[in-house]
Design an enzyme around this catalytic site. Structure first.
Site, PDB file in Angstrom:
ATOM      1  N   ASP A 110      13.993  -3.208  -1.282  1.00  0.00           N
ATOM      2  CA  ASP A 110      12.803  -2.600  -0.560  1.00  0.00           C
ATOM      3  C   ASP A 110      13.149  -1.393   0.084  1.00  0.00           C
ATOM      4  OD1 ASP A 110      10.123  -2.765   0.395  1.00  0.00           O
ATOM      5  OD2 ASP A 110      10.780  -3.741   2.191  1.00  0.00           O
ATOM      6  N   ASP A 162      13.186  -6.964   3.682  1.00  0.00           N
ATOM      7  CA  ASP A 162      13.103  -7.438   5.207  1.00  0.00           C
ATOM      8  C   ASP A 162      12.021  -8.581   5.203  1.00  0.00           C
ATOM      9  OD1 ASP A 162      10.666  -6.090   4.585  1.00  0.00           O
ATOM     10  OD2 ASP A 162      10.648  -4.756   6.255  1.00  0.00           O
ATOM     11  N   ASP A 171       8.371  -9.569   0.449  1.00  0.00           N
ATOM     12  CA  ASP A 171       9.525  -9.779  -0.735  1.00  0.00           C
ATOM     13  C   ASP A 171       9.748 -11.001  -0.933  1.00  0.00           C
ATOM     14  OD1 ASP A 171       9.797  -6.815  -0.869  1.00  0.00           O
ATOM     15  OD2 ASP A 171      10.872  -7.009   1.204  1.00  0.00           O
TER      16      ASP A 171
END
Length: 1218
Positions: free
Chosen positions: A486, A850, A854
């Site tokens: 990410d 984080d 996700d």
């Protein structure tokens, strides 16, 4: 069996979902059941144990196939590659048990919701429903659709109108009772597994059952010491596993315990407001929200606004504003109406309501959507209780290896039977000795040894603050060759710094206002937009919300106040008041009141608010979001012509760019604000300008990505940010090398007369112009310009383009993914899909994020690493307490070390079993065994110690540019075991035969009495004659012989040498000498063996059951053993572990990897037309093109094209790896 059954015998459960299952109907037969019971008794429970391991065999043995409508038992099979089976009993629910009468009229619906499966599931006049419970979810039999369907949720087919009209006034008490009975309690109950149950599950593992049989046999033969040692080790291993499972069970129970004890207020049709326990809630109930509390179910908001902390779901403790579901008079399903944005109306279970904003029409109301395990939190808990099985080659290969060793044992069993029966040994002794040889090949210490290796790796990870909830995945980390990252909060810092604003006036961009100058932002529509267009809230006197919103608001120097009775002049309760702060620039406006919010969503890429400026009658609409999105909603004449160039200028420098827009809106009454449709509000806006923000890289990012690149581990960025910003960040952190080309892939949905298209543009030449080459299907008109054909290239695309390619150009997707590095504006679902597509190409995928968006991708990846400690990260296999990407190389290093250790232990234990098998088989030829203490020395002093310490070697600090072998059944490993087995066999057979040729040799096992009378002379007079006289007496199982005295030191030193040879250090582990305990134990074992060989102490010889031999013979044995070590070490190190040699052999014989990505690399390297540049391709009609939806294509439809060789090379991180 099932394939030939009738259609009504089977169906699909959860069709198209991740947990899709095939369900088969069976009916129990009393005769079959009785027969199985009889066989179970006769086999002392062995059949029951077999049924425990193979539940489908139990169903096939006890039942006969039938239609699902008549079934009393169902067999469920997963549709993935694992094909796992589950057995479930069908149970019935009877509505007649309810305290009120139920109509038996077939035409009269049971519940008011016409879409409800309950109406179609009730069998009248019996008033019963047939149900099954699968992985905590209840399914009822739908009599109309002839399939099992979920209950415990409102059907998605309800429209917005249906939800408001059917459930808007609440349910009747009778309907509540019906739904409670059918749907079950609204509870996420995680039972704390009793210790005895966990113990039984562990003990009934097939390997432990075999181990119990082995140890029982050994104990019966008096081999007590090693058996007790293995029992102790196994008990410790089982206790640790049970303790770990119990702790997880307790932790999960505590996590959900409070969820089931929430007191809620609901509205019913007949009783009005009612307070009850949350476990009594049913889908369709109306909840009233009055203040802070944790949501016990999923609910859709129908009246009022509220602010929710969704940290449990997203991993980000950022307040999210929820808005009511609009009352739309159409038949479109309510989720389809809102597309991806339906979540803005839904309050998810487990999230916390932190602020409520009534609309002025009464209390805030929400309709219960889903209960129990159907909820968002229930789904999270289920993903922990029923994790996706690991598809790792090591474990399937390990099973095959065990089968081979077991077959070797079976061969030994029949060999022993033949030998002992030939010598007419009593049947009981024959059976015992044959069973002993059967158990020699499969080492009982194997499961404990492999577990210990994982425990060491877990301990080392813990020291680096990386925590693991799925230890088996550690080995899988050793195979990772692609890592997805990410961007925001992972590669870059969490917070953004304000850089400046670029206002517009008269269709032109004005002078940049820099925040670094310290000057206050001048008042104007842009300042008003920045002060009001956000989702910030005031909680306990502190402003909270998205970091981007917070920075933007701070840049205005305005302040926020709660709307008190005195200050709230506008008649809308719960609104926030924005006022100029002491450092703000002068403003003609005293205050701004935010009347309504249309929240931001990653799908819409924008948010907007309706606000009122103090002293004005009309209201204002302010919008902010992705610049390209905001520009679409603005009047064309207000957007500067230089917009694309200015945008590009900032994004290529890595800035985060936000656009702002505005319009004045005239309404009659302020209360009408709540009724305005978003489509009407967000139209005909005036473009105000750009907000420029800096997103700095974390200092660890660049060195970590460099380390991964040098290790030839591919890196990919998956972000929700702007594409240009993502490309710049990728270049800054050198994910994309400076000399590489970036090709933007832009795909568009099909329109009325235009098919779906995909455009390929170099970043340096993105503007459409007359030179753009358009072509249909037949790719070949353009490629990389001259002079660049040998350079590297990377594809970059947005989530929208990914979705179009996935749907309309699916055959093209693998080619793009081979060099796809940047995926921007990706939704959470698209992130998960992308990870899955990479896995289909046979990549081992790591995902580091984080936790914000996700969670799905973290669960989908082979190794998901969450940098968040929020509850959502519970579903991620790994969690790093250090919030940067340094954890990624740490994890890969430890994974590689653990994998190599597992292979080393497996090879050692295999060789140890084979070495003992050969030696024991040779002694069986003359009805003998090694002595108990001879076995004990090998088993405890060497093998047990090796297994306990071999895995404690630390990982090598530098990542090698290739991965360790991922398969046990690979040529180097198989050859290693085969050649070492051959060396051992040759040496042992030669020693066995050669000792018989010595002048001092005698057949001790035959002439035992004669030998015993002369034994006292042997230590002094070693030239004993061979031709002794006396009656030959065979003593089965006698241990005293020259053969065992000769073979024991050879086999023992062989065990020590293979332990050393298989404990390879570089490049994946530190050198063997750094593992001090292991090195000390090996040297001690070797020293002890040599000492026993050369000592002439009578007590040692008597205890070890040796016969003294001449010193020259002992020296010869030692020389032979050391020679064998030298040969084995040379073969292992110089040949079998020589990577360059194997690559050469593979090249010579044309052996190539079967991995999909390898095949695509080869094809694309040979395709001189790839990659296409500056052109547009269109989806075709399927007659001559690749670009067809995968759902409608077959392998025959795709033409096989011969790829011509081109001079193009692939990217550096695609280099060939073993």
């Amino acid at each position: 069996m099932e394939e030939n059954s009738k259609e009504d015998h089977q169906a699909l459960l959860n069709e198209g979902e991740e947990n899709e299952l095939q369900v088969f109907g069976y009916r129990t037969q009393t005769l079959r059941k009785a027969l199985c019971l009889l066989v179970s008794v006769l086999t002392c429970g062995a059949l029951l144990l077999l049924f425990y391991w193979r539940p489908h065999w139990r169903v096939w043995a006890n039942c006969v196939p039938c239609s699902l409508q008549e079934a009393d038992t169902v067999l469920l099979r997963t549709t993935d590659e694992f094909q796992r089976y589950m057995r479930k009993k069908v149970f019935c629910l009877y509505l007649s048990t309810l305290k009120f009468p139920i109509s038996k009229n077939l035409k009269e619906p049971l519940v008011a919701d016409r879409h409800s499966v309950i109406n179609q599931a009730v069998m009248k006049p019996e008033l019963k429903l047939r149900c099954i419970q699968v992985q905590k979810i209840r399914y009822v039999w739908n009599n109309l659709k002839k399939q099992f369907q979920k209950v415990g949720l409102l059907e998605d087919s309800n429209s917005c109108y249906d939800i408001h009209q059917t459930f808007g006034l609440g349910l009747t008490s009778e309907e509540q009772e019906v739904r409670r009975l059918v749907c079950g309690p609204n509870a996420i109950e995680v039972e704390i597994q009793p210790i005895w149950k966990l113990l039984v599950k562990q003990v009934l593992n097939p390997f432990y059952v075999f181990q119990a049989f082995t140890l029982t046999l050994w104990l019966s033969q008096g081999y007590i010491e090693y058996s007790v040692a293995i029992i102790i080790l196994s008990v410790i291993s089982i206790v640790l596993s049970v303790y770990d499972l119990r702790q997880q069970s307790v932790k999960l129970h505590k996590l959900v315990e409070d969820h089931n004890k929430v007191q809620v207020t609901i509205i019913t049709k007949d009783k009005g407001l009612q307070e009850l326990e949350s476990r009594l809630l049913v889908p369709g109930d109306i909840l009233t929200l009055s203040g802070k509390f944790s949501l016990p179910c999923d609910a859709v908001l129908i009246d009022g606004n509220c602010v929710v902390n969704e940290g449990m779901l997203t991993g980000e403790s950022i307040p999210v504003t929820k808005t009511p579901l609009p009352q739309m008079e159409n038949t479109m399903p309510w989720k389809s109406h809102s597309l991806e944005d339906y979540r803005k109306h839904v309050l998810f279970c487990g999230t916390e309501v932190i602020q409520v904003k009534p609309s002025g029409q009464g209390p805030i109301r929400a309709i219960v959507l889903q209960t129990g395990y159907n909820t968002a939190k229930g789904d999270l808990v289920r993903s922990i209780l029923y994790p996706r099985p690991l598809n790792f080659k090591l474990y399937s290969d390990a099973f095959k290896f065990m089968v081979f060793l077991a077959c070797l044992g079976v061969a030994g069993f029949f060999y022993a039977l033949g030998v002992y029966m030939y010598h007419e040994v009593p049947l009981r002794d024959t059976a015992t000795m044959a069973l002993i040889l059967l158990t020699v090949t499969v080492p009982p210490v194997l499961p404990a040894a492999l577990t210990i290796g994982i425990v060491y790796a877990q301990k080392r990870l813990k020291k680096k603050e990386i925590f693991c909830i799925s230890p088996q995945r550690i080995n899988m980390c050793g195979q990772i060759n692609l890592v997805c990252f990410d961007k925001t909060g992972t590669l870059t810092e969490d917070g953004l710094d304000l850089w400046g604003t670029v206002p517009t006036a008269n269709n032109c961009f004005q002078e940049v206002h820099s925040f670094a100058s310290g000057k206050a932002l001048p008042w104007g529509p842009l300042c008003a937009a920045m002060a009001s267009c956000h989702s910030l809230i005031l909680l306990d006197g502190t402003i909270q919300g998205d970091p981007l919103d917070l920075k933007m608001f701070e840049g205005t120097a305005w302040k926020m106040e709660a709307c008190s009775v005195d200050s709230c002049k506008f008649g809308v309760s719960g609104s926030n008041i924005i006022k100029p702060g002491p450092n703000a620039s002068q403003s003609p406006v005293d205050a701004i009141t935010i009347l309504r919010q249309f929240p931001f969503s990653s799908g819409l890429q924008r948010m907007s608010v309706i606000a009122q400026l103090a002293g004005q009658d009309h209201v204002h609409v302010y919008m902010k979001g992705a610049p390209e999105m905001v520009a679409r909603f603005c009047r064309f004449e207000t957007v500067p012509k230089s917009f694309p160039q200015v945008m590009k200028n900032y994004t290529v420098q890595g800035f985060r760019v936000i656009a702002l827009a505005h319009k004045a809106l005239k309404i009659g009454k302020l209360l009408e604000v709540e009724c305005l449709a978003r489509e009407k509000v967000e139209s005909e806006l005036t473009f105000l300008g750009l907000l420029i923000m800096e997103n700095r890289l974390k200092k660890e990012t660049k060195p970590v990505l460099k380390e991964l690149s040098e290790a030839h581990i591919r890196t990919v960025m998956i972000t929700g940010d702007n594409l240009q910003t993502a490309i710049t960040v990728a270049k800054n952190c050198e994910m994309i090398p400076q000399d590489s080309q970036v090709i933007i892939v832009e795909a568009n949905e099909p329109e009325e007369f235009v098919p779906a298209s995909v455009t390929w543009q170099l970043v340096e030449n993105q503007e459409a112009g007359p030179g753009k080459n358009e072509t249909y299907i037949n790719i070949g008109n353009s490629s990389i310009p001259d002079g660049r054909s040998g350079s590297c290239y990377h594809f970059a695309m947005s989530g929208k383009s990914y979705q179009v390619i996935f749907q309309h150009f699916n055959s093209l997707l693998p080619k793009i993914l081979m060099n796809g590095t940047i995926f921007a504006r990706m939704s959470p679902g698209q992130k998960s899909s992308l990870v899955e597509e990479f896995q289909k190409l046979n990549y081992y995928v790591g995902m580091c994020g984080d936790g914000a968006n996700d969670c799905g991708a973290l669960k989908m990846a082979h190794a998901g690493i969450s940098l968040s400690e929020q509850e959502a990260s519970v579903a991620s296999p790994f969690t790093s307490k250090t919030a940067n990407i340094q954890c990624v190389p740490h994890l890969i290093r430890e994974g590689r070390a653990a994998l190599v250790s597992s292979f080393g232990i497996f090879k050692y234990l295999t060789m140890y079993g084979i070495i003992q098998f050969i030696g024991t088989s040779l002694l069986y030829w003359q009805l003998q065994l090694f002595g108990n203490y001879q076995y004990l020395m090998q088993d405890v002093a060497i093998t047990l110690m090796v297994c306990l310490t071999m895995s404690s070697t630390h990982a090598y600090p530098k990542l090698a540019p290739y991965r360790p072998a991922g398969q046990l059944l690979s040529p180097p490993l198989l050859l290693s075991v085969f050649l070492n087995s051959c060396f051992s066999c040759v040496v042992q057979v030669c020693a066995f035969l050669y000792v018989k040729q010595q002048p001092w040799y005698c057949e001790v096992y035959k002439y035992s009495e004669c030998f015993v009378t002369n034994q006292s002379n042997l230590s002094t007079n070693v030239s004993t004659e061979r031709n002794w006289t006396g009656n030959a007496t065979l003593i089965p199982g006698s241990n005293l012989s020259f053969e065992s005295t000769t073979l024991w030191p050879i086999t023992t030193i062989n065990c020590i040498t293979v332990a050393f040879i298989f404990s390879k250090g570089k490049p994946f582990r530190k050198p063997i000498y750094t593992n001090y305990l292991f090195s000390f134990l090996l040297l001690s074992a070797l020293g002890l063996t040599i000492f026993i060989m050369f000592s002439d102490f009578q007590d040692i010889y008597h205890g070890m059951e040796f016969i003294p031999t001449i010193t020259s013979w002992r020296v010869l044995i030692l020389v032979v053993a050391l020679t064998q070590f030298c040969v084995a070490f040379f073969v292992e190190d110089a040949i079998l572990q020589n990577r360059e040699l194997w690559l050469l052999i593979k090249k010579q014989f044309g052996c190539y990897s079967k991995s999909q990505y390898r095949n695509w690399q080869k094809k694309l390297a040979e395709d001189c037309t790839w990659p296409p540049i500056n052109r547009t391709d269109y989806s075709g009609d399927g007659k001559n093109g690749f670009y067809i939806n995968r759902g409608y294509e077959s392998h025959e439809q795709i033409p096989k094209q011969k790829f011509e060789l081109g001079g193009q090379t692939t990217e550096q991180h695609f280099w060939t790896r073993l």
